[in-house]
Design an enzyme around this catalytic site. Structure first.
Site, PDB file in Angstrom:
ATOM      1  N   GLN A 100       0.842  -1.197   0.000  1.00  0.00           N
ATOM      2  CA  GLN A 100       0.000   0.000   0.000  1.00  0.00           C
ATOM      3  C   GLN A 100       0.878   1.247   0.000  1.00  0.00           C
ATOM      4  OE1 GLN A 100      -3.515  -0.683   2.962  1.00  0.00           O
ATOM      5  NE2 GLN A 100      -1.863  -2.052   3.565  1.00  0.00           N
ATOM      6  N   VAL A 102       3.603   4.074  -1.055  1.00  0.00           N
ATOM      7  CA  VAL A 102       3.977   4.789  -2.281  1.00  0.00           C
ATOM      8  C   VAL A 102       5.417   5.290  -2.198  1.00  0.00           C
ATOM      9  CG1 VAL A 102       1.581   5.520  -2.672  1.00  0.00           C
ATOM     10  CG2 VAL A 102       3.141   7.018  -1.380  1.00  0.00           C
ATOM     11  N   HIS A 118      -1.436   1.346  -4.282  1.00  0.00           N
ATOM     12  CA  HIS A 118      -1.780   2.769  -4.135  1.00  0.00           C
ATOM     13  C   HIS A 118      -0.847   3.678  -4.927  1.00  0.00           C
ATOM     14  CE1 HIS A 118      -3.851   1.600  -0.083  1.00  0.00           C
ATOM     15  NE2 HIS A 118      -4.501   1.175  -1.125  1.00  0.00           N
ATOM     16  N   CYS A 126      -0.175  13.132 -16.138  1.00  0.00           N
ATOM     17  CA  CYS A 126      -0.732  14.372 -16.677  1.00  0.00           C
ATOM     18  C   CYS A 126      -2.257  14.322 -16.619  1.00  0.00           C
ATOM     19  CB  CYS A 126      -0.279  14.584 -18.118  1.00  0.00           C
ATOM     20  SG  CYS A 126      -1.002  16.064 -18.857  1.00  0.00           S
ATOM     21  N   CYS A 129      -3.162  14.925 -20.906  1.00  0.00           N
ATOM     22  CA  CYS A 129      -2.877  13.938 -21.955  1.00  0.00           C
ATOM     23  C   CYS A 129      -2.741  12.517 -21.384  1.00  0.00           C
ATOM     24  CB  CYS A 129      -1.615  14.331 -22.717  1.00  0.00           C
ATOM     25  SG  CYS A 129      -0.101  14.055 -21.772  1.00  0.00           S
ATOM     26  N   CYS A 147       3.132  18.859 -17.221  1.00  0.00           N
ATOM     27  CA  CYS A 147       3.556  17.863 -18.212  1.00  0.00           C
ATOM     28  C   CYS A 147       4.184  18.585 -19.391  1.00  0.00           C
ATOM     29  CB  CYS A 147       2.312  17.092 -18.651  1.00  0.00           C
ATOM     30  SG  CYS A 147       2.583  15.969 -20.028  1.00  0.00           S
ATOM     31  N   CYS A 149       3.217  18.487 -22.251  1.00  0.00           N
ATOM     32  CA  CYS A 149       2.123  18.980 -23.099  1.00  0.00           C
ATOM     33  C   CYS A 149       1.533  20.276 -22.548  1.00  0.00           C
ATOM     34  CB  CYS A 149       1.016  17.919 -23.213  1.00  0.00           C
ATOM     35  SG  CYS A 149      -0.067  17.861 -21.764  1.00  0.00           S
ATOM     36  N   SER A 188      -2.674  -1.110   9.396  1.00  0.00           N
ATOM     37  CA  SER A 188      -3.807  -1.114  10.333  1.00  0.00           C
ATOM     38  C   SER A 188      -4.971  -1.885   9.727  1.00  0.00           C
ATOM     39  CB  SER A 188      -4.224   0.341  10.620  1.00  0.00           C
ATOM     40  OG  SER A 188      -4.543   0.991   9.392  1.00  0.00           O
ATOM     41  N   ASN A 212       2.889  -6.548  13.609  1.00  0.00           N
ATOM     42  CA  ASN A 212       2.475  -5.182  13.886  1.00  0.00           C
ATOM     43  C   ASN A 212       2.847  -4.825  15.322  1.00  0.00           C
ATOM     44  OD1 ASN A 212       0.809  -2.773  14.381  1.00  0.00           O
ATOM     45  ND2 ASN A 212      -0.197  -3.344  12.465  1.00  0.00           N
TER      46      ASN A 212
HETATM   47  N1  APR Z   1       6.574  -2.373  12.684  1.00  0.00           N
HETATM   48  C1  APR Z   1       5.364  -2.967  12.429  1.00  0.00           C
HETATM   49  N2  APR Z   1       4.174  -2.275  12.440  1.00  0.00           N
HETATM   50  C2  APR Z   1       4.229  -0.971  12.739  1.00  0.00           C
HETATM   51  C3  APR Z   1       5.449  -0.292  13.039  1.00  0.00           C
HETATM   52  C4  APR Z   1       6.660  -1.062  12.998  1.00  0.00           C
HETATM   53  N3  APR Z   1       7.840  -0.528  13.264  1.00  0.00           N
HETATM   54  N4  APR Z   1       5.161   1.014  13.300  1.00  0.00           N
HETATM   55  C5  APR Z   1       3.809   1.158  13.168  1.00  0.00           C
HETATM   56  N5  APR Z   1       3.248  -0.036  12.835  1.00  0.00           N
HETATM   57  C6  APR Z   1       1.839  -0.324  12.544  1.00  0.00           C
HETATM   58  C7  APR Z   1       0.811   0.507  13.307  1.00  0.00           C
HETATM   59  O1  APR Z   1       0.472  -0.095  14.543  1.00  0.00           O
HETATM   60  C8  APR Z   1      -0.378   0.495  12.341  1.00  0.00           C
HETATM   61  O2  APR Z   1      -1.238  -0.613  12.584  1.00  0.00           O
HETATM   62  O3  APR Z   1       1.642  -0.011  11.182  1.00  0.00           O
HETATM   63  C9  APR Z   1       0.291   0.320  10.957  1.00  0.00           C
HETATM   64  C10 APR Z   1       0.222   1.544  10.057  1.00  0.00           C
HETATM   65  O4  APR Z   1      -1.122   1.766   9.760  1.00  0.00           O
HETATM   66  P1  APR Z   1      -1.583   3.056   8.927  1.00  0.00           P
HETATM   67  O5  APR Z   1      -0.859   4.235   9.400  1.00  0.00           O
HETATM   68  O6  APR Z   1      -3.067   3.051   8.956  1.00  0.00           O
HETATM   69  O7  APR Z   1      -1.025   2.755   7.455  1.00  0.00           O
HETATM   70  P2  APR Z   1      -1.602   1.781   6.332  1.00  0.00           P
HETATM   71  O8  APR Z   1      -2.315   0.609   6.926  1.00  0.00           O
HETATM   72  O9  APR Z   1      -0.515   1.512   5.398  1.00  0.00           O
HETATM   73  O10 APR Z   1      -2.688   2.748   5.638  1.00  0.00           O
HETATM   74  C11 APR Z   1      -3.372   2.269   4.510  1.00  0.00           C
HETATM   75  O11 APR Z   1      -4.288   4.438   4.117  1.00  0.00           O
HETATM   76  O12 APR Z   1      -3.824   6.641   4.312  1.00  0.00           O
HETATM   77  C12 APR Z   1      -4.006   5.634   3.407  1.00  0.00           C
HETATM   78  O13 APR Z   1      -3.201   5.352   1.214  1.00  0.00           O
HETATM   79  C13 APR Z   1      -2.792   5.397   2.535  1.00  0.00           C
HETATM   80  O14 APR Z   1      -1.742   3.312   1.923  1.00  0.00           O
HETATM   81  C14 APR Z   1      -2.302   4.028   2.993  1.00  0.00           C
HETATM   82  C15 APR Z   1      -3.564   3.380   3.505  1.00  0.00           C
END
Ligand code: APR
Length: 238
Positions: A100, A102, A118, A126, A129, A147, A149, A188, A212
Site C-alpha cells: 500500500q 507509495v 496505491h 498528466c 494527456c 507535463c 504537453c 492497520s 504489527n
Molecule cells: N513495525 C510494524 N508495524 C508498525 C510499526 C513497525 N515498526 N510502526 C507502526 N506499525 C503499525 C501501526 O500499529 C499500524 O497498525 O503499522 C500500521 C500503520 O497503519 P496506517 O498508518 O493506517 O497505514 P496503512 O495501513 O498503510 O494505511 C493504509 O491508508 O492513508 C491511506 O493510502 C494510505 O496506503 C495508505 C492506507
C-alpha cells in the site's frame, strides 16, 4: 518466542508466499505512518490533501504536501524489514509482494515483483494527456509541476475514492488465493480493498501471519499475531 519459532518453521516449509505491507514497515526508516501515534492523518485532513476533489480545489496545496513527503522520503533508506523481504523473495519459488506504500523503499531495497496498489510517489501523471512518467527529484523546483504537453501534473498515487491501477487487485487476489503463507506487515488493515486481502487469505486456506506493533482488527482471526517492530521480527522469521 514459541509463536515466532512456530511461524518461522511454517514459513520455512512454504513454497508459495504472498506479503501485504503498509506504512508500518517504513516507520523504522523514519517515515511517519498515517494512523496511530504520530500518524499523518492526526495532523492533516485527508479530505484536503488525498482526494481528487482536494486536488481540483487547490492543486498547489496538495503538491506542497506531496513535495514535503517526497523530501522526507528521499532522506530515508530501506530498513531490515524491507531487506528481509528481498531475501524471502529470493528464497521462495512463488513470491508476491503487495504494498500500500507509495514511498518506493521496497524498490530501493531490491524487491522485484511488487504490486503497488496505491501507486508511487516517484511517478507523475498528466491530468490532460494522461502521460505517466518517473520523477525522482527529491524536491520539485516549481509547484505545481506540469507535463511536457502543458497539462497540470498530479502525483502518481491513488487517492481516496479512486480506483486502484487496472487489474492490480485481481493479480493480488490471485497471489493471495494460491499462497500457502500470507504475511501482513505494518498495516492497520482499515483501508479497502487492500484490507480485504486478509480475510480472503484466511478463506483461501493460507496460514496468515501478522506483524504489527499494535493489535489490529484482524489480530484475533489470523494464525500468528506477532507483536513487535517489523525491523526486528521479520529477520527473526527468516
Ligand atoms: N513495525 C510494524 N508495524 C508498525 C510499526 C513497525 N515498526 N510502526 C507502526 N506499525 C503499525 C501501526 O500499529 C499500524 O497498525 O503499522 C500500521 C500503520 O497503519 P496506517 O498508518 O493506517 O497505514 P496503512 O495501513 O498503510 O494505511 C493504509 O491508508 O492513508 C491511506 O493510502 C494510505 O496506503 C495508505 C492506507
Amino acid at each position: 518466542m514459541a509463536d515466532i519459532e512456530q511461524a518461522r518453521r511454517r514459513l520455512a516449509e512454504a513454497q508459495s508466499v504472498a506479503v501485504l505491507t503498509g506504512a508500518g514497515i517504513s516507520a523504522e526508516s523514519g517515515i511517519p505512518t498515517f494512523r496511530g501515534a504520530g500518524g499523518l492523518w492526526n495532523n492533516y485532513r485527508f479530505e484536503d490533501l488525498a482526494t481528487p476533489e482536494a486536488f481540483a480545489r487547490d492543486p498547489s496545496l496538495v503538491w506542497e504536501w506531496y513535495n514535503w513527503r517526497r523530501e522526507a522520503i528521499a532522506k530515508a533508506a530501506p530498513n531490515a524489514a524491507h531487506k528481509a523481504l528481498v531475501k524471502l523473495e529470493i528464497a521462495k519459488p512463488h513470491f508476491t509482494l503487495i504494498t500500500q506504500n507509495v514511498d518506493g523503499l521496497h524498490d530501493l531495497a531490491g524487491s522485484g515483483r511488487i504490486l503497488k496498489l496505491h501507486g508511487d510517489i516517484w511517478r507523475m501523471r498528466c491530468t490532460t494527456c494522461g502521460a505517466n512518467w518517473p520523477d525522482r527529484r527529491p524536491s520539485l523546483p516549481k509547484l505545481p509541476p506540469h507535463c511536457a504537453c502543458g497539462g497540470l501534473a498530479r502525483p502518481g498515487v491513488v487517492w481516496f475514492g479512486e480506483p486502484l491501477p487496472e487489474g492490480m487487485m485481481k493479480e493480488a487476489e490471485h497471489a493471495v488465493e494460491s499462497c500457502e503463507v500470507f504475511l501482513v506487515v505494518g498495516t492497520s488493515a482499515v483501508v479497502y480493498p487492500a484490507a480485504g486481502l486478509v480475510p480472503f487469505a484466511k478463506q483461501s486456506g493460507a496460514v496468515v501471519m501478522e506483524i504489527n506493533t499494535e493489535p489490529t482488527a484482524f489480530s484475533e482471526t489470523v494464525d500468528f499475531a506477532l507483536q513487535g517492530p517489523a525491523g526486528e521480527l521479520l529477520p527473526q522469521l527468516l
